[in-house]
Design a protein around this motif. Structure first.
Motif, mmCIF file in Angstrom:
data_model
loop_
_atom_site.group_PDB
_atom_site.id
_atom_site.type_symbol
_atom_site.label_atom_id
_atom_site.label_comp_id
_atom_site.label_asym_id
_atom_site.label_seq_id
_atom_site.Cartn_x
_atom_site.Cartn_y
_atom_site.Cartn_z
ATOM 1 N N UNK A 79 0.881 -1.331 0.093
ATOM 2 C CA UNK A 79 -0.004 -0.109 0.103
ATOM 3 C C UNK A 79 0.853 1.309 -0.255
ATOM 4 N N UNK A 80 1.917 1.460 0.862
ATOM 5 C CA UNK A 80 2.980 2.497 0.964
ATOM 6 C C UNK A 80 3.699 2.615 -0.499
ATOM 7 N N UNK A 81 4.028 1.759 -1.215
ATOM 8 C CA UNK A 81 4.577 1.775 -2.357
ATOM 9 C C UNK A 81 3.864 2.127 -3.474
ATOM 10 N N UNK A 82 2.319 1.939 -3.268
ATOM 11 C CA UNK A 82 1.501 2.379 -4.434
ATOM 12 C C UNK A 82 0.776 3.720 -3.820
ATOM 13 N N UNK A 83 1.162 4.202 -2.865
ATOM 14 C CA UNK A 83 0.948 5.552 -2.366
ATOM 15 C C UNK A 83 -0.504 5.795 -1.800
ATOM 16 N N UNK A 84 -1.036 4.335 -1.352
ATOM 17 C CA UNK A 84 -2.301 4.668 -0.647
ATOM 18 C C UNK A 84 -2.141 4.130 0.692
ATOM 19 N N UNK A 85 -3.258 3.946 1.625
ATOM 20 C CA UNK A 85 -3.159 3.491 2.754
ATOM 21 C C UNK A 85 -3.640 2.013 3.033
ATOM 22 N N UNK A 86 -3.264 1.534 4.042
ATOM 23 C CA UNK A 86 -3.494 -0.040 3.995
ATOM 24 C C UNK A 86 -5.174 -0.332 4.049
ATOM 25 N N UNK A 87 -5.693 0.565 4.553
ATOM 26 C CA UNK A 87 -7.110 0.698 4.465
ATOM 27 C C UNK A 87 -7.886 0.521 3.213
ATOM 28 N N UNK A 88 -7.411 1.574 2.548
ATOM 29 C CA UNK A 88 -7.553 1.669 0.915
ATOM 30 C C UNK A 88 -7.366 0.216 -0.003
#
Length: 252
Positions: A79-88
């Protein structure tokens, strides 16, 4: 009617999915009025149109879910690598909410997921280093990568010297595509089930010691970060391109 989130919601309002269309629906059986997510289907009814319209099935979330389950890195790192949150990420792969266009593009690119116009859906293009953790996810990813089993998967071991004491390396050499490796932990139940999970599994195949060392080191580098996975395997495929063309990926 339009509405805004506020204190009138219960305590779980903080876990609401991202903003999306919602509508009220009257339940004729119970007499209650429900607030549902999505577009109001009653607005799409056209009595003058006798032609049934079918929406194209978007399987991107399903493909992403199985890849995340087999990815060497944790969902939080992905998620971090994709620029989003874990929840997203969790909401998206569980098909409970959508991602905006930019975030979706970045996630699919990170996971090596591409749209196949011939198949009319998304597919894991790879190539990858995957970890055998969940049987269903591994089987599903293999079916997608191999086009339903059009491959000759096998475990590679060195002709000389000792094999890795911690991992077994399964080569997936699908027809006309770069190789993917599945790392299976030795001694685990899922590793013993590989012949059942991977269609057309051909058992053990000895390869040169130099090739085996390159496989082990490439897999180690690919596991370091989510971004390194596809990149390292793409470079590996280029080094040995003549071995995998037309599903003949094996050393001389």
């Amino acid at each position: 009617m339009d509405w805004e989130a506020g204190a009138w919601l219960s305590s779980w309002e903080t876990s609401l999915p991202p903003d999306r269309p919602r509508y009220f629906k009257h339940d004729g059986f119970t007499g209650r009025i429900w607030l549902l997510s999505g577009e109001d289907p009653s607005e799409d009814v056209d009595d003058d149109d006798d032609i049934t319209a079918y929406e194209e099935y978007d399987n991107a979330a399903e493909i992403a879910k199985n890849l995340v389950a087999c990815w060497p890195n944790s969902p939080r790192e992905i998620a971090t690598a994709a620029g989003i949150t874990l929840r997203q990420l969790q909401w998206f792969i569980s098909e409970r909410s959508l991602l905006d266009r930019a975030a979706r593009f970045d996630l699919l690119r990170l996971l090596g997921i591409e749209y196949d116009e011939g198949m009319g859906g998304y597919t894991p293009a790879g190539p990858y280093v995957l970890i055998a953790r969940k049987a269903h996810a591994l089987e599903a990813v293999y079916q997608e990568i191999s086009g339903g089993g059009d491959a000759c998967p096998c475990e590679i071991v060195p002709t000389q010297g000792q094999a890795d004491p911690s991992w077994r390396y399964i080569l997936i050499n699908a027809y006309g595509t770069p190789p993917t490796f599945v790392m299976a932990p030795r001694g685990e139940a899922i590793t013993e089930r590989l012949p059942d999970l991977i269609m057309n599994y051909e058992g053990i195949r000895p390869v040169s010691a130099s090739l085996y060392r390159d496989v082990v080191s490439t897999c180690a580098r690919a596991c370091q970060t989510p971004q390194a996975n596809v990149r390292e395997m793409t470079e590996f495929a280029r080094r040995y391109e003549r071995h995998w063309t037309d599903c003949k990926w094996l050393s001389d």
